[in-house]
Design a protein around this motif. Structure first.
Motif, PDB file in Angstrom:
ATOM      1  N   LYS A 146      -0.149 -26.916 -53.519  1.00 12.88           N
ATOM      2  CA  LYS A 146       0.441 -28.190 -53.959  1.00 12.88           C
ATOM      3  C   LYS A 146       1.239 -28.828 -52.835  1.00 12.88           C
ATOM      4  N   ASP A 147       1.965 -28.000 -52.082  1.00 10.70           N
ATOM      5  CA  ASP A 147       2.763 -28.511 -50.966  1.00 10.70           C
ATOM      6  C   ASP A 147       1.851 -29.164 -49.935  1.00 10.70           C
ATOM      7  N   LEU A 148       0.735 -28.505 -49.692  1.00 12.65           N
ATOM      8  CA  LEU A 148      -0.261 -29.019 -48.755  1.00 12.65           C
ATOM      9  C   LEU A 148      -0.769 -30.380 -49.222  1.00 12.65           C
ATOM     10  N   GLU A 149      -1.028 -30.467 -50.520  1.00 11.28           N
ATOM     11  CA  GLU A 149      -1.554 -31.703 -51.110  1.00 11.28           C
ATOM     12  C   GLU A 149      -0.546 -32.840 -50.971  1.00 11.28           C
ATOM     13  N   LEU A 150       0.749 -32.527 -51.196  1.00 13.90           N
ATOM     14  CA  LEU A 150       1.763 -33.582 -51.221  1.00 13.90           C
ATOM     15  C   LEU A 150       2.312 -33.917 -49.841  1.00 13.90           C
ATOM     16  N   ARG A 151       2.357 -32.944 -48.936  1.00 12.72           N
ATOM     17  CA  ARG A 151       3.026 -33.177 -47.656  1.00 12.72           C
ATOM     18  C   ARG A 151       2.106 -33.157 -46.448  1.00 12.72           C
ATOM     19  N   GLY A 152       0.919 -32.575 -46.576  1.00 18.71           N
ATOM     20  CA  GLY A 152       0.052 -32.438 -45.402  1.00 18.71           C
ATOM     21  C   GLY A 152       0.378 -31.161 -44.661  1.00 18.71           C
ATOM     22  N   PRO A 153      -0.597 -30.637 -43.886  1.00 26.96           N
ATOM     23  CA  PRO A 153      -0.466 -29.309 -43.296  1.00 26.96           C
ATOM     24  C   PRO A 153       0.532 -29.199 -42.162  1.00 26.96           C
ATOM     25  N   GLY A 154       0.667 -30.258 -41.369  1.00 22.11           N
ATOM     26  CA  GLY A 154       1.522 -30.162 -40.180  1.00 22.11           C
ATOM     27  C   GLY A 154       2.937 -29.768 -40.523  1.00 22.11           C
ATOM     28  N   ASP A 155       3.491 -30.406 -41.588  1.00 25.28           N
ATOM     29  CA  ASP A 155       4.865 -30.138 -41.986  1.00 25.28           C
ATOM     30  C   ASP A 155       5.052 -28.689 -42.400  1.00 25.28           C
ATOM     31  N   ILE A 156       4.051 -28.137 -43.056  1.00 26.45           N
ATOM     32  CA  ILE A 156       4.217 -26.832 -43.684  1.00 26.45           C
ATOM     33  C   ILE A 156       4.073 -25.710 -42.674  1.00 26.45           C
ATOM     34  N   PHE A 157       3.042 -25.791 -41.857  1.00 28.97           N
ATOM     35  CA  PHE A 157       2.722 -24.640 -41.021  1.00 28.97           C
ATOM     36  C   PHE A 157       3.167 -24.795 -39.579  1.00 28.97           C
ATOM     37  N   GLY A 158       3.586 -26.014 -39.189  1.00 29.51           N
ATOM     38  CA  GLY A 158       3.940 -26.200 -37.796  1.00 29.51           C
ATOM     39  C   GLY A 158       2.790 -25.782 -36.915  1.00 29.51           C
ATOM     40  N   VAL A 159       1.660 -26.509 -37.018  1.00 29.47           N
ATOM     41  CA  VAL A 159       0.418 -26.086 -36.361  1.00 29.47           C
ATOM     42  C   VAL A 159       0.657 -25.773 -34.882  1.00 29.47           C
ATOM     43  N   ARG A 160       1.557 -26.522 -34.245  1.00 26.33           N
ATOM     44  CA  ARG A 160       1.784 -26.274 -32.818  1.00 26.33           C
ATOM     45  C   ARG A 160       2.224 -24.843 -32.548  1.00 26.33           C
ATOM     46  N   GLN A 161       3.014 -24.270 -33.487  1.00 25.14           N
ATOM     47  CA  GLN A 161       3.494 -22.903 -33.268  1.00 25.14           C
ATOM     48  C   GLN A 161       2.351 -21.911 -33.174  1.00 25.14           C
ATOM     49  N   HIS A 162       1.243 -22.245 -33.795  1.00 27.06           N
ATOM     50  CA  HIS A 162       0.126 -21.304 -33.794  1.00 27.06           C
ATOM     51  C   HIS A 162      -0.645 -21.355 -32.487  1.00 27.06           C
ATOM     52  N   GLY A 163      -0.288 -22.301 -31.609  1.00 31.88           N
ATOM     53  CA  GLY A 163      -1.004 -22.419 -30.355  1.00 31.88           C
ATOM     54  C   GLY A 163      -2.304 -23.177 -30.500  1.00 31.88           C
ATOM     55  N   LEU A 164      -2.605 -23.670 -31.699  1.00 29.80           N
ATOM     56  CA  LEU A 164      -3.854 -24.415 -31.881  1.00 29.80           C
ATOM     57  C   LEU A 164      -3.689 -25.819 -31.333  1.00 29.80           C
ATOM     58  N   PRO A 165      -4.764 -26.388 -30.765  1.00 35.76           N
ATOM     59  CA  PRO A 165      -4.665 -27.777 -30.313  1.00 35.76           C
ATOM     60  C   PRO A 165      -4.465 -28.694 -31.509  1.00 35.76           C
ATOM     61  N   GLU A 166      -3.764 -29.811 -31.282  1.00 34.72           N
ATOM     62  CA  GLU A 166      -3.590 -30.765 -32.376  1.00 34.72           C
ATOM     63  C   GLU A 166      -4.912 -31.466 -32.645  1.00 34.72           C
ATOM     64  N   PHE A 167      -5.145 -31.773 -33.896  1.00 29.59           N
ATOM     65  CA  PHE A 167      -6.399 -32.450 -34.247  1.00 29.59           C
ATOM     66  C   PHE A 167      -6.360 -33.912 -33.842  1.00 29.59           C
ATOM     67  N   ARG A 168      -7.495 -34.392 -33.340  1.00 28.82           N
ATOM     68  CA  ARG A 168      -7.583 -35.803 -32.965  1.00 28.82           C
ATOM     69  C   ARG A 168      -7.962 -36.668 -34.160  1.00 28.82           C
TER      70      ARG A 168
END
Length: 690
Positions: A614-636
């Motif tokens: 639900k959090d993912l649905e309402l807020r989007g993934p970036g806020d929740i998981f901090g994708v940058r922390q995972h070392g993954l490139p940001e999506f274009r």
């Protein structure tokens, strides 16, 4: 991302028509250096200027495209210094509209009022009067460039305008349109209903219809996610193909019998997966994902027992000193019964203590080292490191876990997180790891009762705290800020402590802990709370992870609307750890519908997986998981929530491509194989455990 083995995409941007040296420097601020970078700089939005509308039907604040004739001259006035106004009246043949341009005197020379024009702009209605300010315009007979079509809108930097960027992109597309090589075989494109690459680039930047734009977007999203997934699979393959340590088969029964509880069926399943990994000669790279209180730590202890039984050391890294100490206190007694020596290493320890512990680890006299980032220091060495464990993986990021792994000869890796991530997403975020999920809680855990309240309930909440403390319990109160802020009207930990000590909770023992305190001071407050020397602990989110005080049964969260649901769920998990009924009380000051929706989700569910969806649905993934922390490139272009269905298709496709070894064996897949190699080299190499 697409297309290339053709050098044209690597061409420096300054050689694209309309750019040159000076503009290339401006584009560099947007992270754009090559023609390929520019083509992958996708619009953030679109203005649909293709649909004409009568003036009479335009709503206030609506952007419209309208065909007009002038019914007056263009009059210029200068009401004050530095302000010039051009005003005119126009008609669409039925209704009249006033036009105003601000500080654009040159327009008078650009318009021939005897001709027909197309205007695009935002309408203002003032009673019966209709106005449009600073419209974009073209002569009707030449329209189709700025008006009468769907126009892309880009994020900009100072010195670059929308029109300039659109013209340069048009030049770039014209330069490469006949040179683009599609990296996806045509049969595969047909199977997944994917547009060709040339169509995708043309229609994402200059769509002829919104349907075409969506087709183009789907192709580009699919490709971006496919490259990432194949890149992660190839890293995982190289990790899995690495020879690891083949640990001896161990009889777990004596250890399991010595535990004060029985494993749940989910824990037994995960133990079987860990045992199979450790007894094989492939290197273990496993993520254990489980909700708050599901019993992840005991999985780590069982893995340590297997390693120690084979004569290997283990390193266990936690993100905070409090959590490292807590793990040490709970793990050491279990292992030391079996002659397994456990040590603790944190930044806050005295120099001499640290040196002693490091010496014991280096000489092999210590079987397990539990610690914080101090474990990563160059001076921390091991004589026979066979197992690396990191807790709360999302706090570390891939580079740190890789660094820890390098302290041994291909040690097995176990990472743990209590941030419940929907399974589909965990395949992306942890694509280089095998995922185990502990999806049931121990049977003795009572669900935490959660209530959403507003300011009118504050006195009752404080009375409730007093009542529970009189019965021998303890309470947490969590605030979003350490200190009061002029900009934000939210409760601060320091401000609240002063208020409640003097008033609402006067007479109770109230402690304070926050991230700006020295580690030693934080640990001292936490120890007092753990020992029952404090009744109430006012805190920021430093207590989010792992703190275990079974006697605490109330969690009050101030300004709950300012936290993500996953984070609120983590905080709630600090209570409910003992035999008492526990409560979580959320003060919600948010007025919006979404804010209320989010709080209701938490009140209704204790299931972290449901909450994270639900959090993912309402807020989007970036806020929740901090994708940058995972070392993954940001999506274009991809959006992990919006594109969940595409992601599912991509994962099926990627698994098929890898299983059939198409990238290695089939010539038609060579362009994609080369792009995956490039992706790994450029963007993903830091993820590798090598």
């Amino acid at each position: 991302m697409s297309v290339y083995d053709n050098k044209v995409m690597d061409q420096p941007l300054k050689y694209v028509k309309g750019v040159g040296e000076n503009r290339a420097r401006l584009f560099a601020k947007l992270g754009l250096f090559t023609l390929g970078d520019l083509l992958h700089y996708f619009p953030r939005d679109y203005e649909d200027r293709s649909v004409y509308k009568p003036i009479s039907e335009a709503a206030d604040g609506e952007s419209i495209t309208v065909r007009i004739r002038f019914v007056s001259d263009i009059a210029e006035s200068r009401p004050r210094r530095n302000l010039s106004l051009l005003k005119a009246q126009v008609t669409d043949g039925v209704s009249l509209m006033n036009v105003t341009w601000f500080n654009q005197s040159y327009i008078k020379q650009s318009i021939d009022i005897s001709r027909e024009y197309v205007f695009f702009g935002t309408v203002k209605r003032l009673g019966a009067r209709v106005e449009i300010h600073n419209p974009v315009f073209e002569e009707l007979e030449h329209s189709g460039n700025l008006t009468g079509r769907i126009v892309p809108v880009y994020s900009l930097t100072r010195g670059i305008t929308q029109n300039m960027l659109r013209k340069i992109l048009r030049n770039a597309l014209d330069a490469v349109s006949d040179k683009l090589v599609d990296i996806l075989p045509s049969s595969f494109r047909s199977q997944y209903r994917l547009a060709e690459t040339a169509f995708a680039f043309e229609q994402i930047h200059f769509p002829t219809s919104m349907e075409n734009m969506e087709m183009a977007r789907r192709r580009l999203v699919f490709e971006e996610l496919l490259l990432l997934q194949l890149g992660l699979f190839s890293i995982k393959g190289s990790n899995n193909n690495q020879n690891g340590i083949r640990f001896s088969p161990v009889d777990m029964e004596p250890f399991l019998k010595a535990l004060p509880f029985r494993l749940t069926s989910a824990q037994e399943r995960v133990l079987a997966e860990i045992k199979a990994d450790m007894e094989s000669d492939k290197r273990m790279n496993r993520l254990i994902q489980g909700d708050v209180g599901s019993g992840k730590t005991i999985m780590a202890v069982l893995a340590i027992y297997i390693a120690a039984s084979s004569g290997y050391q283990s390193a266990f890294m936690a993100p905070t000193e409090i959590l490292a100490e807590q793990h040490y206190r709970s793990i050491a007694p279990l292992l030391e019964k079996f002659g397994i020596k456990v040590g603790l290493l944190t930044g806050g320890m005295k120099k001499k203590e640290k040196e002693t512990i490091k010496k014991e680890a280096g000489e092999g006299r210590l079987d397990v080292l539990i610690g914080t980032h101090a474990v990563l220091e160059d001076s921390t060495v091991f004589s026979r490191l066979g197992l690396v464990i990191t807790d709360e993986q999302h706090r570390f990021g891939v580079r740190q876990r890789a660094r820890l792994s390098q302290k041994g000869e291909n040690p097995d890796l176990l990472v743990m997180t209590a941030t419940p991530i929907p399974r589909t997403l965990s395949l992306v975020l942890y694509g280089d790891l095998d995922v185990s999920i502990i999806d049931t809680l121990p049977p003795d855990r009572k669900p935490i009762k959660t209530y959403v309240v507003d300011e009118s309930m504050r006195d009752r909440v404080y009375q409730f705290i007093r009542k529970n403390i009189a019965e021998g319990r303890q309470a947490y109160i969590v605030c979003p800020l350490v200190e009061e802020s002029e900009e934000l009207e939210v409760e601060s930990a320091t401000g609240l402590v002063e208020k409640i000590r003097e008033d609402a909770l006067k007479g109770l023992r109230v402690g304070l802990i926050h991230g700006k305190m020295k580690s030693a001071d934080k640990d001292e407050v936490m120890r007092k709370f753990s020992k029952g020397e404090l009744d109430v602990l006012v805190s920021t989110t430093v207590i989010e992870v792992g703190v275990n005080v079974p006697n605490a049964n109330i969690m009050v969260i101030e300004n709950a609307e300012r936290f993500g649901l996953a984070q609120l769920h983590q905080l709630r998990g600090r209570v409910g750890r003992g035999p008492y009924q526990s409560y979580c009380i959320l003060f919600n000051q948010g007025k919006s519908h979404i804010s209320r929706q989010r709080m209701e989700i938490l009140a209704k569910s204790n299931d972290g997986f449901v909450i994270s969806e639900k959090d993912l649905e309402l807020r989007g993934p970036g806020d929740i998981f901090g994708v940058r922390q995972h070392g993954l490139p940001e999506f274009r272009i991809a959006n992990l929530y919006r594109d969940m269905e595409v992601l599912k298709d991509v994962q099926k496709a990627a698994q098929y491509i890898m299983a059939e070894e198409l990238l290695e064996k089939d010539e038609a897949w060579r362009p994609l194989a080369r792009r995956v190699e490039l992706m790994v080299k450029e963007k993903l190499q830091d993820l590798s455990m090598n």
